[in-house]
Design an enzyme around this catalytic site. Structure first.
Site, PDB file in Angstrom:
ATOM      1  N   GLY A  29      18.667 -39.393  -7.650  1.00 10.14           N
ATOM      2  CA  GLY A  29      19.727 -38.588  -8.263  1.00 10.14           C
ATOM      3  C   GLY A  29      21.045 -39.339  -8.300  1.00 10.14           C
ATOM      4  O   GLY A  29      21.166 -40.461  -7.794  1.00 10.14           O
ATOM      5  N   GLY A  84      19.836 -36.415  -2.100  1.00  5.48           N
ATOM      6  CA  GLY A  84      20.720 -35.377  -2.612  1.00  5.48           C
ATOM      7  C   GLY A  84      20.029 -34.017  -2.582  1.00  5.48           C
ATOM      8  O   GLY A  84      18.928 -33.871  -2.065  1.00  5.48           O
ATOM      9  N   ALA A  85      20.689 -33.034  -3.162  1.00  5.46           N
ATOM     10  CA  ALA A  85      20.096 -31.694  -3.274  1.00  5.46           C
ATOM     11  C   ALA A  85      20.808 -30.965  -4.409  1.00  5.46           C
ATOM     12  O   ALA A  85      21.930 -31.318  -4.790  1.00  5.46           O
ATOM     13  CB  ALA A  85      20.252 -30.910  -1.976  1.00  5.46           C
ATOM     14  N   ASP A  86      20.131 -29.954  -4.941  1.00  7.10           N
ATOM     15  CA  ASP A  86      20.728 -29.134  -6.001  1.00  7.10           C
ATOM     16  C   ASP A  86      21.415 -27.903  -5.427  1.00  7.10           C
ATOM     17  O   ASP A  86      22.388 -27.418  -5.990  1.00  7.10           O
ATOM     18  CB  ASP A  86      19.637 -28.720  -6.999  1.00  7.10           C
ATOM     19  CG  ASP A  86      18.996 -29.942  -7.601  1.00  7.10           C
ATOM     20  OD1 ASP A  86      19.723 -30.725  -8.239  1.00  7.10           O
ATOM     21  OD2 ASP A  86      17.789 -30.154  -7.390  1.00  7.10           O
ATOM     22  N   GLY A  99      15.989 -33.768 -10.467  1.00  9.87           N
ATOM     23  CA  GLY A  99      15.550 -35.014 -11.103  1.00  9.87           C
ATOM     24  C   GLY A  99      14.037 -35.101 -11.207  1.00  9.87           C
ATOM     25  O   GLY A  99      13.502 -36.144 -11.597  1.00  9.87           O
ATOM     26  N   GLU A 105       9.915 -37.056  -2.924  1.00 15.08           N
ATOM     27  CA  GLU A 105      11.030 -36.848  -1.983  1.00 15.08           C
ATOM     28  C   GLU A 105      10.548 -36.106  -0.736  1.00 15.08           C
ATOM     29  O   GLU A 105      10.956 -36.421   0.382  1.00 15.08           O
ATOM     30  CB  GLU A 105      12.148 -36.056  -2.664  1.00 15.08           C
ATOM     31  CG  GLU A 105      12.885 -36.868  -3.718  1.00 15.08           C
ATOM     32  CD  GLU A 105      13.867 -36.054  -4.540  1.00 15.08           C
ATOM     33  OE1 GLU A 105      14.842 -36.646  -5.024  1.00 15.08           O
ATOM     34  OE2 GLU A 105      13.659 -34.830  -4.722  1.00 15.08           O
ATOM     35  N   LYS A 123      27.386 -27.516  -4.499  1.00 15.33           N
ATOM     36  CA  LYS A 123      25.961 -27.271  -4.212  1.00 15.33           C
ATOM     37  C   LYS A 123      25.745 -26.185  -3.153  1.00 15.33           C
ATOM     38  O   LYS A 123      24.604 -25.814  -2.887  1.00 15.33           O
ATOM     39  CB  LYS A 123      25.300 -28.572  -3.738  1.00 15.33           C
ATOM     40  CG  LYS A 123      25.500 -29.776  -4.648  1.00 15.33           C
ATOM     41  CD  LYS A 123      24.662 -29.690  -5.881  1.00 15.33           C
ATOM     42  CE  LYS A 123      24.750 -30.887  -6.807  1.00 15.33           C
ATOM     43  NZ  LYS A 123      24.077 -32.077  -6.365  1.00 15.33           N
TER      44      LYS A 123
END
Ligand code: 5RP
Length: 227
Positions: A29, A84-86, A99, A105, A123
């Site tokens: 990401g 990362g994270a959403d 992504g 992941e 986020k």
């Protein structure tokens, strides 16, 4: 503060979470990209890090920047993975997979002694599902059948790119499920896994040790068990 600036600050702050050398999981990401670039600078200055990439895009970025990489087959003993994270909830459960890389992941996350998640403030949510749908990687075979089974959890949309179904690095499809706020992410993850054809979900429950949140006031360090 621009979101990209916050992502850069979070990505660079993650370097301080690493041991002085070791095996590092490389998430996927735009936020992780900043981390990989910072890691590459450390490698070029002599640091002994070896990466395990979670996607073809992270592999090619890391390779182009000179980070040595391990093969895909495992097993690995990964010291720290940075990803990362959403969406991040108050228990530090995550939605990932914006992504489309959540399966790799998650495998790398589970192979890691510690997981550091890097995000900007946008986020953060009280409950997962407030801002983001849950991405589910679905086996190519009978994917529409599997998607029909997923409809009981919310509106289901096949992820598309340039008018074509988005294919993951493993050749599968992604269906995004608009669940709305999720009361129990662990339970939802379990019932989604029970649907035949589901390869992996983007729900990461209890899998972040540290979350670094970058915003106008700097970087906040959230530690699992103490938030
Ligand atoms: C990819 C992911 C990403 O980590 C997530 O989508 C966050 O991406 P970005 O840092 O670009 O906002 O889970 O599958």
């Amino acid at each position: 503060m621009a979101q990209d600036d916050a992502k850069k600050i979070a990505g660079e702050a993650a370097l301080a979470e690493l041991p002085s050398e070791g095996i590092i999981g490389l998430g996927t990401g735009s936020t992780t990209r900043f981390f990989i670039e910072a890691l590459a600078r450390a490698v070029s200055e002599g640091a002994k890090y070896v990466g395990v990439p979670t996607s073809e895009s992270s592999r090619s970025l890391a390779r182009s920047l000179g980070i040595p990489l391990l093969g895909d087959e495992g097993p690995w003993v990964i010291d720290v993975t940075v990803d990362g994270a959403d969406e991040v909830d108050r228990d530090l459960h995550l939605i990932k997979g914006g992504g489309g890389a959540q399966t790799r992941e998650k495998i790398v996350n589970f192979a890691s002694k510690r997981n550091v998640i890097i995000v900007d403030e946008s986020k953060l949510s009280a409950q997962l599902g407030e801002q983001w749908a849950v991405p589910v990687e679905v086996l190519h075979f009978a994917h529409a059948q599997t998607a029909a089974q997923l409809k009981r959890f919310g509106g289901v949309a096949m992820r598309m790119r340039n008018g074509e179904p988005w294919k993951t690095d493993s050749g599968n499809f992604i269906y995004d499920i608009a669940t709305g706020p999720i009361a129990s992410p662990r339970e939802l993850d379990a019932v989604l896994h029970a649907v035949p054809g589901v390869v992996e979900t983007g729900l990461f429950c209890g899998r972040s040790d540290i979350v670094l949140v970058a915003g106008a006031s700097g970087v906040r360090r959230l530690v699992r068990g103490s938030v």
